[in-house]
Design a protein around this motif. Sequence first.
Motif, PDB file in Angstrom:
ATOM      1  N   ILE A 146       0.839  -1.206   0.000  1.00 17.73           N
ATOM      2  CA  ILE A 146       0.000   0.000   0.000  1.00 17.73           C
ATOM      3  C   ILE A 146       0.873   1.255   0.000  1.00 17.73           C
ATOM      4  CG2 ILE A 146      -1.653   1.350   1.351  1.00 17.73           C
ATOM      5  CD1 ILE A 146      -2.861  -1.312   2.285  1.00 17.73           C
ATOM      6  N   LYS A 147       1.920   1.229   0.795  1.00 17.57           N
ATOM      7  CA  LYS A 147       2.831   2.364   0.868  1.00 17.57           C
ATOM      8  C   LYS A 147       3.517   2.602  -0.473  1.00 17.57           C
ATOM      9  CE  LYS A 147       6.888   4.099   3.357  1.00 17.57           C
ATOM     10  NZ  LYS A 147       7.903   3.787   4.385  1.00 17.57           N
ATOM     11  N   LEU A 148       3.980   1.523  -1.112  1.00 17.62           N
ATOM     12  CA  LEU A 148       4.647   1.650  -2.404  1.00 17.62           C
ATOM     13  C   LEU A 148       3.689   2.171  -3.474  1.00 17.62           C
ATOM     14  CD1 LEU A 148       6.751  -1.652  -2.403  1.00 17.62           C
ATOM     15  CD2 LEU A 148       7.629   0.686  -2.235  1.00 17.62           C
ATOM     16  N   SER A 149       2.443   1.740  -3.411  1.00 21.35           N
ATOM     17  CA  SER A 149       1.440   2.199  -4.373  1.00 21.35           C
ATOM     18  C   SER A 149       1.167   3.693  -4.226  1.00 21.35           C
ATOM     19  CB  SER A 149       0.128   1.431  -4.185  1.00 21.35           C
ATOM     20  OG  SER A 149       0.304   0.065  -4.458  1.00 21.35           O
ATOM     21  N   ALA A 150       1.205   4.168  -2.981  1.00 21.73           N
ATOM     22  CA  ALA A 150       0.949   5.586  -2.730  1.00 21.73           C
ATOM     23  C   ALA A 150       2.112   6.472  -3.170  1.00 21.73           C
ATOM     24  CB  ALA A 150       0.667   5.805  -1.249  1.00 21.73           C
ATOM     25  N   GLU A 151       3.280   5.861  -3.308  1.00 26.84           N
ATOM     26  CA  GLU A 151       4.487   6.635  -3.624  1.00 26.84           C
ATOM     27  C   GLU A 151       4.805   6.679  -5.115  1.00 26.84           C
ATOM     28  OE1 GLU A 151       7.400   4.663  -1.288  1.00 26.84           O
ATOM     29  OE2 GLU A 151       6.895   5.739   0.579  1.00 26.84           O
ATOM     30  N   THR A 152       3.985   6.026  -5.942  1.00 27.96           N
ATOM     31  CA  THR A 152       4.264   6.004  -7.382  1.00 27.96           C
ATOM     32  C   THR A 152       3.008   6.290  -8.198  1.00 27.96           C
ATOM     33  OG1 THR A 152       5.163   4.694  -9.217  1.00 27.96           O
ATOM     34  CG2 THR A 152       3.834   3.533  -7.602  1.00 27.96           C
ATOM     35  N   LYS A 157       4.238   0.073 -12.641  1.00 26.75           N
ATOM     36  CA  LYS A 157       4.541  -0.272 -11.248  1.00 26.75           C
ATOM     37  C   LYS A 157       3.253  -0.527 -10.459  1.00 26.75           C
ATOM     38  CE  LYS A 157       9.008   2.047 -10.700  1.00 26.75           C
ATOM     39  NZ  LYS A 157       9.763   3.097  -9.956  1.00 26.75           N
ATOM     40  N   LEU A 158       2.243   0.302 -10.719  1.00 21.56           N
ATOM     41  CA  LEU A 158       0.962   0.130 -10.030  1.00 21.56           C
ATOM     42  C   LEU A 158       0.325  -1.206 -10.386  1.00 21.56           C
ATOM     43  CD1 LEU A 158      -0.527   3.736 -10.342  1.00 21.56           C
ATOM     44  CD2 LEU A 158       0.210   2.586  -8.238  1.00 21.56           C
ATOM     45  N   ASP A 159       0.424  -1.576 -11.663  1.00 24.59           N
ATOM     46  CA  ASP A 159      -0.124  -2.865 -12.106  1.00 24.59           C
ATOM     47  C   ASP A 159       0.611  -4.019 -11.446  1.00 24.59           C
ATOM     48  OD1 ASP A 159      -1.851  -4.456 -13.922  1.00 24.59           O
ATOM     49  OD2 ASP A 159       0.091  -5.064 -14.752  1.00 24.59           O
ATOM     50  N   SER A 160       1.942  -3.900 -11.348  1.00 21.00           N
ATOM     51  CA  SER A 160       2.751  -4.939 -10.714  1.00 21.00           C
ATOM     52  C   SER A 160       2.414  -5.060  -9.229  1.00 21.00           C
ATOM     53  CB  SER A 160       4.237  -4.624 -10.880  1.00 21.00           C
ATOM     54  OG  SER A 160       5.026  -5.543 -10.159  1.00 21.00           O
ATOM     55  N   LEU A 161       2.254  -3.914  -8.576  1.00 21.34           N
ATOM     56  CA  LEU A 161       1.920  -3.923  -7.148  1.00 21.34           C
ATOM     57  C   LEU A 161       0.528  -4.507  -6.919  1.00 21.34           C
ATOM     58  CD1 LEU A 161       3.334  -0.409  -6.159  1.00 21.34           C
ATOM     59  CD2 LEU A 161       4.215  -2.633  -5.416  1.00 21.34           C
ATOM     60  N   ASP A 162      -0.386  -4.231  -7.831  1.00 18.68           N
ATOM     61  CA  ASP A 162      -1.741  -4.766  -7.718  1.00 18.68           C
ATOM     62  C   ASP A 162      -1.726  -6.293  -7.834  1.00 18.68           C
ATOM     63  OD1 ASP A 162      -4.655  -4.350  -7.549  1.00 18.68           O
ATOM     64  OD2 ASP A 162      -4.638  -5.217  -9.565  1.00 18.68           O
TER      65      ASP A 162
END
Length: 246
Positions: A146-152, A157-162
Amino acid sequence: MKKLLPILFALVLCACNDEKKDAPQGKNLHISGTVKGLRKGTLYIKKIEDTTFVTLDSIVIDGNPDFESYLNIESPEMYYLFLNRGETNSMDDKLLFFAEPGDIHIDTRLDGFFAKAKITGSENQKLYEQYLKLKSRYTDKNLDLIKLSAETSDPKKLDSLDKQHVSLLKRHYLYTVNFAVNNASHEVGPYVAVSELPDAGVAGLQYMDTICKSMTPKVANSAYGQLLKKYVDQLKEEQQEKASIN
């Protein structure tokens, strides 16, 4: 012989003092403990019935931080110990514990009512703490994502984090199922199922049905065993209705 009499008398007194008090008739659960640092306040033992907290007992603390309660419990169930501090308020005012027939002891502190609590005497509680310890790894990892998603704002990157989040969620569900199946002879099994798996989507029914089939007769007849079975039957009925419409 005269010298031995005082010693024998003292030993008899000690033995009498160490004897466990008989539980009141009809009570099969003895809860005792200490809230170190608490001088005045009220403790409430509660459980949830139909989404509402129901008070089972209240204990007034006035100088002595020790407490005890005798209750009757039909099958192991999650209980809550609430603390009313009197004049001062705190968000740290409740802790949950898996109650079951027998003697359960709770040691905690005023400055860390939940975090510093040590609960002994319940096998279901012991297993539940093991579950929570491993579950915390998934929770911590999820917070990192969640933190990484908020920082980008990078779409890739968002797709990868999801995708990582979805994968993590699946692993958490599978861990819960494995835990429940491996502890099918304890009521904590169906409890984690009904508290952790309802939002598992389509796979949730399959997960919970697997747990239902693994429960021992004793656990299946417990409060959480019956609740899980009822929920699984309801989901199956809903699926059949949807299939008939389509």
